[in-house]
Motif scaffolding. Structure first.
Motif, short mmCIF file in Angstrom:
data_model
loop_
_atom_site.label_atom_id
_atom_site.label_comp_id
_atom_site.label_asym_id
_atom_site.label_seq_id
_atom_site.Cartn_x
_atom_site.Cartn_y
_atom_site.Cartn_z
N ALA A 1 11.17 22.99 7.64
CA ALA A 1 12.07 21.98 8.12
C ALA A 1 11.14 20.77 8.89
CB ALA A 1 13.34 22.00 8.87
N GLU A 2 10.25 21.44 9.56
CA GLU A 2 9.39 20.43 10.56
C GLU A 2 8.34 19.75 9.51
OE1 GLU A 2 7.65 22.43 13.82
OE2 GLU A 2 9.47 23.39 14.40
N ALA A 3 8.08 20.51 8.65
CA ALA A 3 6.89 20.04 7.64
C ALA A 3 7.58 18.98 6.70
CB ALA A 3 6.49 21.14 6.78
N THR A 4 8.87 19.32 6.18
CA THR A 4 9.71 18.33 5.32
C THR A 4 9.61 16.87 6.18
OG1 THR A 4 10.67 20.18 4.38
CG2 THR A 4 11.53 17.86 4.20
N ALA A 5 10.08 17.15 7.31
CA ALA A 5 10.41 15.90 8.24
C ALA A 5 9.10 14.96 8.50
CB ALA A 5 10.99 16.27 9.65
N PHE A 6 7.80 15.77 8.68
CA PHE A 6 6.83 15.00 8.96
C PHE A 6 6.22 14.36 7.60
CE2 PHE A 6 1.89 15.37 9.25
CZ PHE A 6 1.93 14.60 10.17
N ALA A 7 6.53 15.15 6.48
CA ALA A 7 6.10 14.47 5.34
C ALA A 7 7.19 13.37 4.78
CB ALA A 7 6.21 15.57 4.10
N ALA A 8 8.47 13.49 5.18
CA ALA A 8 9.11 12.32 5.25
C ALA A 8 8.81 10.95 5.78
CB ALA A 8 10.49 12.61 5.61
N LEU A 9 7.85 10.96 6.82
CA LEU A 9 7.40 9.92 7.45
C LEU A 9 6.08 9.28 6.85
CD1 LEU A 9 7.52 11.31 11.35
CD2 LEU A 9 9.20 9.70 10.03
N GLY A 10 5.78 9.98 5.63
CA GLY A 10 4.81 9.26 4.87
C GLY A 10 3.44 9.97 4.94
N HIS A 11 3.51 11.12 5.72
CA HIS A 11 2.02 12.01 5.92
C HIS A 11 1.95 13.03 4.84
CE1 HIS A 11 1.92 10.35 10.16
NE2 HIS A 11 3.27 10.79 10.25
N HIS A 12 0.71 13.37 4.51
CA HIS A 12 0.18 14.32 3.72
C HIS A 12 0.37 15.74 4.40
CE1 HIS A 12 -1.12 16.24 -0.13
NE2 HIS A 12 -1.99 16.79 0.73
N VAL A 13 1.08 16.72 3.57
CA VAL A 13 1.41 18.00 4.40
C VAL A 13 0.58 19.05 3.30
CG1 VAL A 13 2.95 19.90 4.75
CG2 VAL A 13 3.34 17.52 5.78
N TYR A 14 -0.16 19.89 4.20
CA TYR A 14 -0.68 21.28 3.26
C TYR A 14 0.24 22.25 3.91
CZ TYR A 14 -4.55 17.90 3.30
OH TYR A 14 -5.42 16.69 3.27
N PRO A 15 0.92 22.80 2.55
CA PRO A 15 1.77 23.87 2.86
C PRO A 15 1.44 25.34 3.12
CG PRO A 15 2.04 23.16 0.65
CD PRO A 15 0.90 22.28 1.11
N PHE A 16 0.86 25.63 3.94
CA PHE A 16 0.50 26.78 4.30
C PHE A 16 1.47 27.79 5.00
CE2 PHE A 16 -3.87 24.74 4.06
CZ PHE A 16 -4.34 25.55 3.34
N HIS A 17 2.51 27.09 5.19
CA HIS A 17 3.59 27.75 5.89
C HIS A 17 4.42 28.57 4.72
CE1 HIS A 17 5.14 24.05 4.85
NE2 HIS A 17 6.40 24.52 4.70
N ILE A 18 4.41 28.34 3.48
CA ILE A 18 5.39 28.63 2.44
C ILE A 18 4.71 30.27 1.59
CG2 ILE A 18 6.13 28.26 0.00
CD1 ILE A 18 6.10 25.48 0.90
N GLY A 19 5.70 31.11 1.95
CA GLY A 19 5.36 32.35 1.24
C GLY A 19 5.65 32.62 -0.25
N ASP A 20 6.27 31.49 -0.80
CA ASP A 20 6.51 31.56 -2.28
C ASP A 20 5.12 31.28 -3.06
OD1 ASP A 20 7.98 31.96 -4.61
OD2 ASP A 20 9.40 30.05 -4.04
N LEU A 21 5.40 31.35 -4.40
CA LEU A 21 4.13 31.61 -5.36
C LEU A 21 4.27 30.28 -6.21
CD1 LEU A 21 4.40 35.01 -6.37
CD2 LEU A 21 2.26 34.26 -5.89
N ASN A 22 3.30 29.34 -6.28
CA ASN A 22 3.35 28.04 -7.18
C ASN A 22 2.90 28.50 -8.63
OD1 ASN A 22 0.84 28.22 -6.41
ND2 ASN A 22 0.43 26.03 -6.14
N PHE A 23 3.20 29.70 -9.06
CA PHE A 23 2.86 30.02 -10.53
C PHE A 23 3.99 30.29 -11.37
CE2 PHE A 23 -0.64 31.97 -7.75
CZ PHE A 23 -1.76 31.52 -8.58
N ALA A 24 4.12 29.76 -12.60
CA ALA A 24 5.24 30.17 -13.51
C ALA A 24 5.28 31.52 -13.79
CB ALA A 24 4.76 29.23 -14.75
N THR A 25 6.70 32.14 -14.02
CA THR A 25 6.75 33.40 -14.50
C THR A 25 5.93 33.54 -15.71
OG1 THR A 25 8.97 33.33 -13.33
CG2 THR A 25 8.19 35.20 -14.90
N PRO A 26 5.22 34.70 -16.04
CA PRO A 26 4.47 34.84 -17.43
C PRO A 26 5.33 34.52 -18.57
CG PRO A 26 3.81 36.34 -15.64
CD PRO A 26 4.87 35.64 -15.12
N PRO A 27 5.07 33.81 -19.40
CA PRO A 27 5.98 33.35 -20.45
C PRO A 27 6.54 34.66 -21.30
CG PRO A 27 3.71 32.81 -21.12
CD PRO A 27 3.66 33.18 -19.65
N ASN A 28 5.81 35.75 -21.28
CA ASN A 28 6.48 36.98 -22.39
C ASN A 28 7.55 37.46 -21.30
OD1 ASN A 28 4.55 37.64 -20.09
ND2 ASN A 28 4.55 39.89 -20.93
#
Lengths: 426, 426
Positions: free
Chosen positions: A44-71
């Motif tokens: 929430a803090e990161a989102t609020a900071f980004a909403a002010l126009g700042h660039h955020v490097y999201p090292f807090h997120i434990g989710d993966l930015n990979f697509a599930t393998p197509p098979n």
């Protein structure tokens, strides 16, 4: 939906429903013991900071930015189109239970059958179901701290006593403080929760630690939850399951999840494996809690385990590149000490000296200034269980599962500069 | 997987794992209170009977033999292909929470916002989460009996006292025995579970019953779980939510499910709706129990609520044909008395006289003979909560959600002949 923003409105008969004048819900006593993943506050803090126009490097997120393998996607699509949309067996479809048993047997040198497997909507449900099955109110449960915060929450919510064990920082990483762990055992101690490889530390037990732990477990007649969420997210060496240590399978429940290895976090697919005496109870909890796990998703799980492994391997190799890129900069950052975990997608640097340089005593104050000054968003040690009383070292957690190498480099260089300049100025 | 059938084998080091020499799991005390859906035993009996080469008419199955409407399938496929495979908000994606609130508001004359909705992996999880949020150990909870057996199981598993209320058979159906219900209230009574339309009775409250119930609820300061799983499965008249009764929304949690109306039982998608004071706790239980509900499935839920309703309507019209076909024969069957429910997909005939004709005292003995003699497989009253001490009437449940009209007619004609011949012979 009402279109104004007031908190009162009308029910079907035109009677005003005044939501503010709520009936006291008299929530149950256990609710005061319920924890959560406080890392969401960081989001929430990161989102609020980004909403002010700042660039955020999201090292807090434990989710993966990979697509599930197509098979895997295709197998689940096929099952959905084939009408696998009705109830299925409470403990999972037989073909998936067998595939999970085969996978765990092959990778861990174990010997489970399908009947030792209860499929779950994610790995997480295994935590609560393990505790509800084996923990009486007042029972003491050893759990890692810092560690995944849901352990502490679920132990206390269901009436247990959460007894933290700690890690000591060594030259090469973190080790469980086994002496302190053993000292904290009382006649009420019943259960031990292990998470190896570990979130947030990235720590893993040496063969000697496993051996000593198994002696302690036998001696005190404990049951063990082995949370193996990151078992397959490793870059060198081989993962070991506590259940593979001699005699331990008979008193261990494995938490297995598809989330990390196959980039399936949002699918909610996992399993509990263990002796039938416990798995049968957990399957009955499935009947009570959610009937079964989504039917067609389970066919995706079968494909994940038995199909082509190119993409899961590629995911791990990309994560390794990210680890290497992050580690290189962090190790060149003044006031930061970071060891190299061989798995997970977390780095847990000691920032005690960095905080001293910057004049901070509170790690979350430090974390917030880092966000404001550099855009780098991280979780801190405080998001992984209640800090223990005599801690004097400070840590933050960098998750690199959801951020590309170029952003890792750019963000961490800003973090380094932030501390470099301070060093120069001090 | 091992290829022999012995119960011992080898672990990774070649040490024999003797699963029979299990460590006593010392399961928690609450496990002895854990119930299940005993109807699964009926399924097992039917399967065993079919395996002998007999034809079975599966009136015991409460699942639907309809395909999920194709627009819902397509919406979920699109979301899956679009990469909705990562974590989503714990309480559900905003667009689904809003769609559920809109749907419930429109159909029930209520005024929920998205923040009053917590999406769940099915309707069933709402039962346990409601109890964990509002019930302390020792609290008494009023629940319908006969009724969905999970109420009783979850109340007792989590330390509550399950206090059954009963239904009395009238000329036109079943009514809650409100006088007995009120007499059973003590200072420890905290919660009331309602299931209207009801499984297995098909019963629903009249406006007068709702009114009286709401007075009792206010007077004794109770909170209510309104299980509305069958709200939209009705053939005439209009369903009413207990939350729509004046002043009740503030102390009611609605169990909403996509399972029945949209033939989505295996998708596991539902929601809890209620005051934020309770929904916020339930959302925190989501964080603890399963993180979130499957991400891409939620887009199917949005389409279900906002898309074309032709197929859901067709499903209800087919169910009505089945009800009419079944009812016509049951009403012509000697010793059977069956009223016409206006919704659900269950018939709950009184078979006391039929059992007398056949010389049975135990309804499950009767049920088993009916299976053996006719192939008709049903559940009995005993599968819907512990029978109350002074019951003298016997009932079985015919579910017609998973069986076509021609099979309904063929099976029930065999059931009728079985009793007709007895009547002729007696």
């Amino acid at each position: 939906m009402r279109d104004d923003d007031s908190s009162s409105s009308f029910d079907s008969r035109g009677v005003r429903i005044d939501w503010d004048a709520l009936v006291s819900p008299r929530t149950a006593g256990r609710v005061s013991k319920l924890g959560t993943e406080t890392a969401f506050a960081v989001s929430a803090e990161a989102t609020a900071f980004a909403a002010l126009g700042h660039h955020v490097y999201p090292f807090h997120i434990g989710d993966l930015n990979f697509a599930t393998p197509p098979n895997i996607v295709e197998a689940s699509l096929r099952a959905l189109k084939d009408g696998k949309t009705g109830y299925c067996p409470n403990a999972g479809i037989p073909i998936l239970k067998e595939a999970v048993a085969n996978e765990v047997n092959a990778s861990r040198g174990l010997d489970y059958r399908a009947e030792n497997v209860a499929v779950q909507p994610g790995g997480k449900p295994v935590i609560g179901k393990f505790l509800l099955t084996l923990m009486n109110p007042g029972d003491e449960v050893l759990y890692p701290n810092p560690g995944f915060p849901i352990y502490e929450s679920q132990i206390e919510f269901h009436g247990g006593v959460a007894v933290p064990y700690r890690f000591v920082e060594s030259a090469t990483g973190f080790e469980i403080d086994l002496e302190a762990l053993e000292r904290s055992i009382t006649p009420r101690t019943r259960l031990l929760i292990l998470n190896d490889l570990q979130n947030p530390l990235g720590a893993e037990c040496s063969p000697q630690e496993f051996e000593r732990l198994s002696e302690i477990v036998s001696q005190h007649d404990l049951w063990v939850l082995s949370d193996e969420a990151y078992f397959d997210v490793r870059y060198s060496g081989t993962s070991t399951s506590f259940a593979s240590i001699a005699d331990m399978a008979r008193r261990t429940v494995i938490l297995y999840t598809f989330s990390k290895r196959f980039a399936m976090t949002g699918w909610r697919l996992g399993a509990a494996l263990g002796p039938r005496s416990v798995i049968d109870v957990i399957a009955t909890l499935n009947v009570n809690d959610e009937s079964c796990t989504n039917h067609f998703v389970q066919y995706g799980g079968v494909e994940a385990l038995t199909g082509d492994q190119t993409e899961p391997r590629r995911i791990v190799s990309v994560l390794k590149e990210r680890r290497d890129a992050a580690l290189k900069i962090l190790r060149a950052t003044p006031g930061v000490r970071c060891y190299e975990p061989r798995g997970t997608f977390y780095l847990f640097p000691n920032v005690t000296e960095a905080m001293r340089i910057k004049g901070f005593e509170d790690v979350d104050d430090f974390r917030r200034e880092v966000l404001r000054e550099t855009g780098v968003s991280v979780c801190s040690r405080t998001h992984f269980g209640r800090p223990q009383v005599d801690e004097d070292q400070h840590y933050v957690r960098f998750a690199y599962s959801g951020i590309e190498v170029d952003q890792i480099v750019e963000g961490l260089e800003r973090f380094r500069s932030y501390l470099d300049l301070s060093t120069a100025a001090s």
